[in-house]
Design an enzyme around this catalytic site. Structure first.
Site, PDB file in Angstrom:
ATOM      1  N   GLU A  21       0.842  -1.202   0.000  1.00 43.19           N
ATOM      2  CA  GLU A  21       0.000   0.000   0.000  1.00 43.19           C
ATOM      3  C   GLU A  21       0.879   1.255   0.000  1.00 43.19           C
ATOM      4  OE1 GLU A  21      -3.926  -0.617   2.498  1.00 43.19           O
ATOM      5  OE2 GLU A  21      -2.174  -1.253   3.665  1.00 43.19           O
ATOM      6  N   TYR A  53     -13.270  27.654  -0.707  1.00 43.44           N
ATOM      7  CA  TYR A  53     -13.203  26.189  -0.820  1.00 43.44           C
ATOM      8  C   TYR A  53     -12.129  25.720  -1.780  1.00 43.44           C
ATOM      9  CZ  TYR A  53     -17.150  27.535  -3.867  1.00 43.44           C
ATOM     10  OH  TYR A  53     -17.983  28.166  -4.754  1.00 43.44           O
ATOM     11  N   ILE A  72      -5.344   5.458   8.212  1.00 41.86           N
ATOM     12  CA  ILE A  72      -6.092   6.627   7.720  1.00 41.86           C
ATOM     13  C   ILE A  72      -6.679   7.417   8.895  1.00 41.86           C
ATOM     14  CG2 ILE A  72      -6.504   5.782   5.391  1.00 41.86           C
ATOM     15  CD1 ILE A  72      -9.346   5.047   6.219  1.00 41.86           C
ATOM     16  N   GLU A  73      -6.780   6.791  10.068  1.00 42.81           N
ATOM     17  CA  GLU A  73      -7.183   7.524  11.263  1.00 42.81           C
ATOM     18  C   GLU A  73      -6.163   8.618  11.566  1.00 42.81           C
ATOM     19  OE1 GLU A  73      -8.886   3.343  11.879  1.00 42.81           O
ATOM     20  OE2 GLU A  73      -7.148   4.241  10.913  1.00 42.81           O
ATOM     21  N   LYS A  99     -11.527   4.675   2.183  1.00 44.31           N
ATOM     22  CA  LYS A  99     -10.488   3.840   1.574  1.00 44.31           C
ATOM     23  C   LYS A  99     -11.198   2.676   0.893  1.00 44.31           C
ATOM     24  CE  LYS A  99      -6.322   1.318   2.877  1.00 44.31           C
ATOM     25  NZ  LYS A  99      -5.357   1.056   3.969  1.00 44.31           N
TER      26      LYS A  99
END
Length: 122
Positions: A21, A53, A72-73, A99
């Site tokens: 990954e 934005y 990803i946390e 994900k």
């Protein structure tokens, strides 16, 4: 209270627990929701009175593509902090990260992490 949302922002990153990954990378999708008092702050049709934005997207893209985490946390927490530091006038920011290529058995669309925070000093 107004909300500014960027939905399904796609980025290619090198996050993940497994070496493949981190080496090959993968696509993540992000939703960013910013609570901001549009009703009282935006009075003159001027981008400087609101949260730009395009700037939120640019900061997010730069951060996500230049930082690598196993979880990803962790990515979500650190991105949230970076956005809150850059936009201290917001009420809150909510970040969701999806994900899709998760190396685990089962039939599912994605795994999603959600974090939310407010600036420390107002």
């Amino acid at each position: 209270m107004g909300m500014i949302r960027i939905n399904n922002l796609r980025v290619h990153t090198f996050n993940g627990v497994l070496p493949e990954e981190r080496r090959n990378g993968q696509q993540l999708a992000l939703d960013i929701a910013i609570k901001y008092p549009i009703e009282t702050k935006v009075r003159h049709d001027d981008v400087h009175e609101t949260i730009n934005y395009a700037e939120v997207r640019a900061i997010t893209d730069e951060f996500v593509t230049t930082h690598s985490y196993k979880l990803i946390e962790s990515l979500a927490n650190h991105l949230l902090t970076a956005l809150l530091d850059h936009f201290p006038t917001v009420e809150t920011i909510n970040v969701k990260i999806r994900k899709y290529s998760v190396p685990m058995p089962g039939i599912f669309d994605d795994v999603e992490i959600e974090v939310e925070g407010a600036p420390h000093a107002k």
